[in-house]
Design a protein around this motif. Structure first.
Motif, mmCIF file in Angstrom:
data_model
loop_
_atom_site.group_PDB
_atom_site.id
_atom_site.type_symbol
_atom_site.label_atom_id
_atom_site.label_comp_id
_atom_site.label_asym_id
_atom_site.label_seq_id
_atom_site.Cartn_x
_atom_site.Cartn_y
_atom_site.Cartn_z
ATOM 1 N N UNK B 36 -2.110 -5.711 11.222
ATOM 2 C CA UNK B 36 -2.043 -4.631 10.247
ATOM 3 C C UNK B 36 -1.216 -3.458 10.766
ATOM 4 N N UNK B 37 0.027 -3.362 10.277
ATOM 5 C CA UNK B 37 0.895 -2.262 10.686
ATOM 6 C C UNK B 37 0.454 -0.962 10.015
ATOM 7 N N UNK B 100 3.444 -6.780 3.885
ATOM 8 C CA UNK B 100 2.947 -5.751 2.975
ATOM 9 C C UNK B 100 2.491 -4.531 3.766
ATOM 10 N N UNK B 101 1.834 -4.762 4.902
ATOM 11 C CA UNK B 101 1.357 -3.626 5.686
ATOM 12 C C UNK B 101 2.536 -2.840 6.254
ATOM 13 N N UNK B 102 3.635 -3.538 6.531
ATOM 14 C CA UNK B 102 4.852 -2.858 6.962
ATOM 15 C C UNK B 102 5.357 -1.944 5.848
ATOM 16 N N UNK C 265 10.802 5.647 1.441
ATOM 17 C CA UNK C 265 9.572 5.485 0.653
ATOM 18 C C UNK C 265 9.780 4.382 -0.371
ATOM 19 N N UNK C 266 10.941 4.411 -1.018
ATOM 20 C CA UNK C 266 11.230 3.368 -2.001
ATOM 21 C C UNK C 266 11.231 1.981 -1.359
ATOM 22 N N UNK C 267 11.873 1.865 -0.182
ATOM 23 C CA UNK C 267 11.877 0.568 0.508
ATOM 24 C C UNK C 267 10.449 0.086 0.705
ATOM 25 N N UNK C 268 9.623 0.995 1.201
ATOM 26 C CA UNK C 268 8.233 0.632 1.482
ATOM 27 C C UNK C 268 7.535 0.122 0.231
#
Ligand SMILES: Nc1ncnc2c1ncn2[C@@H]1O[C@H](COP(=O)(O)OP(=O)(O)O)[C@@H](O)[C@H]1O
Ligand SMILES: [Mg+2]
Lengths: 253, 293, 289
Positions: B36-37, B100-102, C265-268
């Motif tokens: 979990x990042x 997803x956690x990244x 933020x968008x990438x994330x």
């Protein structure tokens, strides 16, 4: 001596001795069955032969060559192929690609091959496709050849895995429960093929793990009966399956 | 020689912080089996809430620190409820959870950077009171770090041994199917895992920030330190996590003594790679064969 | 106009990086996060060869490919003993280590100060200085590499990698050696990234370690995750989309001070959304394990 031979194999996993001093010989030109209750260690024997597990003791010989401790791909390259109990197809490929990737010669898998021998590569691909189509036709999957393999039903995936194995032309084939999940018709066909393979080419060795006693009686010449990691009985099919102790231990009557 | 002694004292402090990070990361990695990042994001959130409350609203530290910890716990549970739990419900493999956690980490860290700026922020101004013991100097915050870190590690160890629910959480890592078979409250256990993990992250974060300040991008480094400690020490062996943390801190101190602090990262990841190659189950856990994993 | 040419050049450089990485991530199914290492080694090797040794551009590119290949071999041999999380961690470890070295070995790399004044490429006596000329040069390089990679994608090697990705045990049982095939993919992907590094260094004429960070490796992975992997289409879609996205944001009139953060933020958010909606990417076939 030709054929596949295991000698005194033992294996302990998680403190349990799941294979105990198993010795067996699988002769060419014959179908040998490996039977026994669940958890007897049949699949583990295949894992030990093919190099997925390394035995703690004992050895595996193939045509008198010691192949103990080789990597699985090295064992396969010696000509020993295996059908897994849980089918294991390549889900991200089409049905045809599944078989083609099996058919390609090992040397063509070098990254530089397409640059060094482009013409030979296209010939190889053509040849592999033809052979793959033949075997897909044979197991009755030709109509689905361009489908993603993940869309096949369990029985069809099993047939695909069988086609993949047969197309490769292994000299020894270890089949882990080939008939489970297949329709009676498909079972018959696959079994007939195996019988034909050994009768036409006396050089081929086939070992099957099978629970269906009717199938075993019909096709196997020799039977090893395993129980709790040991070979309990060995002999001609009718002798072993006829023995009272085997029936008690395995069939429960 | 004085330098080495001083470095060793610093190593004990760092080991305490690394141990907190290892426990926080290891809880999720071991019980829920995914990397979990987002842990790094929780780490950053806790300190920035303290900074926002104390700087912007002038709330004193004794009040804003608990609120920062609370914010860390809340965000950790929220991230799980909004992202990880639903994904797991779809049967997502661990690779999807990791990626997803990244995404969560990148989004949160940059949101914080957007609000507070990318520069380093410092809470405590002025000189930190310090004590001189012979040739060694220890600051007040360093003593707090040692106390908090080692108390946390020991308390958690006690709760693994005594508290039934924590025991069950620990067991969940080996046999996840057992939780369902025994009818244990999976959702609640999950929430506890995420809160405890956040508690340790927040503690490590805030006591580090009080000492040297923080910038929004340190979460990744904190996460990786925790992860390396857990993996080097051995995932399945609690004291391995703490020993892994101590080993990293010790070797870093020796590295500073022999060369310079700038090679710290090289030492941390060097230990990781060497461990994975020679002792993939961790230096401090009993050897197992690859086939039995 | 110059602005558009610049964007095309960047897309070409990134296509080389992502299509190379695709071999490991998409075909091999291994989540590698050290592609920026090979990109960086390529850039630094070319720069140092040209500036300190005085080698010509083409020779520097080829030598850099060789040097990067040796590094890829040295990283791949230990890393490929692992799959899953440990593989990710080992590649991440090497990413951190190589970055630390680039950053701190000041005598060689000038560390954080970077290396300015990198000579422009000159091929057979013809110096590439103007932007359009550079566009032609990069396009030529990218074209050759893409053709090279597509041939590999379609080769039995590519097929064998896919087989290993989908089921390593079954593929081994058909005689495919996992370690050697994966190592081949890893080294090719590294060598290809080196060329992107050479092009980048001589295009921007200045390099420093911040272009080759963990974030850069993650960005390359994100391109593949968003676009999709395991074919040609996916990485191309992902690269074009994610390189143009910040430019699109710029047109929205975001101030330069906050633009990078908004972009990140968008990438994330995009990554999280993709994990829910299309874990195979826009145009991919490979499923994350
Ligand atoms: N990797 C393993 N680790 C531990 N135990 C195993 C492993 N593989 C098989 N076993 C155990 O070995 C025994 C034999 O299994 P197997 O060979 O699959 O039996 P069979 O194929 O005859 O049903 C079983 O009790 C099984 O639980
Ligand atoms: Mg079995």
């Amino acid at each position: 001596m030709v054929g596949l031979k295991i000698k005194n194999l033992s294996k302990t996993l998680l403190g349990m001795e799941i294979i105990r001093k198993v010795t067996a010989t699988f002769l060419p030109g014959r179908i040998t069955a490996l039977v026994g209750p669940n958890g007897a260690g049949k699949t583990t024997i295949f894992n030990l032969i093919c190099g997925y597990l390394t035995p703690d003791n004992g050895a595996v010989f193939y045509d008198d060559e010691d192949i103990t401790g080789l990597q699985p791909y090295q064992v396969a390259r010696k000509g020993i192929g295996r059908l897994f109990q849980d089918v294991r197809i390549f889900e991200g490929m089409t049905v045809l690609e599944n078989v083609v990737t099996a058919c390609m010669p090992y040397a063509s898998e070098s990254p530089l091959f397409p640059f060094m021998r482009p013409l030979r590569l296209s010939r190889l691909y053509k040849h592999a496709r033809e052979r793959s189509c033949y075997w897909l036709e044979f197991v009755g999957l030709y109509a689905k050849k361009d489908y993603p393999a993940s869309e096949l039903s369990f029985g069809q995936q099993k047939l695909l895995a069988i086609a993949r194995l047969l197309s490769k032309g292994f000299r020894v084939m270890l089949l882990d429960e080939p008939a489970s999940g297949l329709s009676p018709i498909a079972t018959k066909k696959v079994m007939a093929t195996l019988e034909r393979i050994v009768s036409e080419d006396r050089d081929k060795t086939i070992v099957v793990v099978e629970h269906n006693m009717k199938v075993v009686t019909e096709m196997a010449d020799w039977v090893y009966f395993m129980n709790e990691g040991q070979v309990a009985f060995f002999g001609r099919t009718d002798h072993v399956l006829g023995a009272r102790e085997v029936r008690e231990m395995y069939l429960g009557f | 020689m004085t330098l080495l002694l001083q470095l060793l004292v610093n190593a004990v402090c760092n080991a305490a912080i690394y141990a907190l990070l290892a426990i926080g990361f290891g809880l999720i990695y071991r019980s829920l089996r995914f990397f979990n990042i987002g842990f790094g994001a929780v780490y950053v959130i806790a300190s920035y809430v303290v900074i926002a409350l104390s700087e912007t609203f002038g709330i004193p530290l004794f009040a804003s620190i608990p609120l920062g910890i609370f914010a860390g716990i809340l965000s950790s549970i929220l991230i799980d409820r909004l992202v990880f739990s639903p994904l797991e419900g779809y049967g997502a493999p661990t690779g999807v959870l990791l990626v997803a956690s990244l995404g969560v980490y990148i989004a949160i860290v940059n949101l914080i950077a957007l609000i507070f700026g990318n520069e380093i922020k410092i809470i405590t101004k002025g000189m930190e009171p310090s004590f001189t013991i012979g040739p060694i100097i220890v600051t007040r915050i360093q003593i707090a770090q040692i106390l908090i870190g080692w108390t946390g590690a020991i308390l958690f160890w006690l709760s693994i041994r005594k508290n039934t629910l924590v025991k069950a959480i620990w067991a969940m890592g080996i046999a996840p199917e057992l939780v369902i078979a025994l009818g244990l409250p999976y959702k609640r256990m999950r929430a506890i895992v995420f809160s405890l993990s956040a508690l340790f992250a927040a503690a490590a974060s805030i006591i580090t920030t009080l000492d040297v300040g923080i910038d929004p991008h340190v979460g990744m480094g904190a996460l990786l330190t925790g992860a390396v400690a857990v993996i080097v020490g051995g995932v399945n062996f609690y004291w391995g996590w703490v020993s892994g943390a101590s080993l990293i801190a010790l070797l870093q101190a020796i590295g500073v003594w022999l060369f310079s602090a700038k090679w710290n990262e090289l030492i941390t990841f060097g230990i990781l790679i060497i461990t994975l190659i020679f002792r993939p189950d961790g230096i401090f856990s009993p050897k197992r064969r690859a086939e039995e994993r | 106009m110059n602005y558009i040419i610049h964007l095309i050049i960047m897309i070409a450089i990134y296509l080389i990086l992502t299509l190379g990485l695709n071999l490991v991530v998409g075909f091999g199914g291994l989540l590698s996060i050290c592609q920026a290492v090979f990109y960086g080694i390529g850039a630094y090797a070319t720069t140092l060869l040209m500036m300190k040794v005085g080698v010509g551009f083409m020779a520097a590119v080829l030598l850099s490919v060789l040097i990067t290949g040796i590094f890829a071999l040295a990283i791949g041999i230990p890393a490929l003993k692992f799959r899953g999380d440990p593989f990710v961690l080992v590649t991440l470890g090497f990413q951190a280590i190589v970055f630390t070295i680039l950053y701190n070995w000041v005598e060689l790399t000038r560390g954080p100060y970077g290396i300015p004044g990198i000579p422009r490429p000159s091929i057979a006596g013809y110096e590439v200085t103007e932007l359009p000329e550079y566009l032609i040069l990069t396009s030529l390089f990218a074209g050759v590499i893409i053709i090279f990679l597509v041939i590999i994608y379609r080769s039995p090697f590519g097929l064998a990698l896919k087989a290993l990705r989908d089921d390593e045990m079954a593929a081994e049982g058909l005689g495919k050696p996992p370690f050697y095939l994966f190592l081949g993919a890893f080294v090719i992907s590294g060598m290809v990234a080196s060329v992107a590094g050479s092009l980048y260094a001589t295009y921007v004429t200045y390099i420093d370690p911040t272009s080759f960070t963990l974030d850069e490796s993650i960005f390359l992975l994100v391109i593949l995750l968003v676009g999709g992997t395991g074919n040609l289409k996916g990485p191309v879609v992902g690269t074009v989309f994610l390189i143009l996205l910040p430019e699109a944001l710029r047109f929205l009139g975001l101030p330069d001070t906050i633009a990078p953060n908004v972009r990140q933020i968008l990438y994330g958010l995009i990554i999280v959304a993709f994990m829910f909606l299309r874990p195979r990417g826009i145009a991919g076939e490979f499923k994350l394990r």
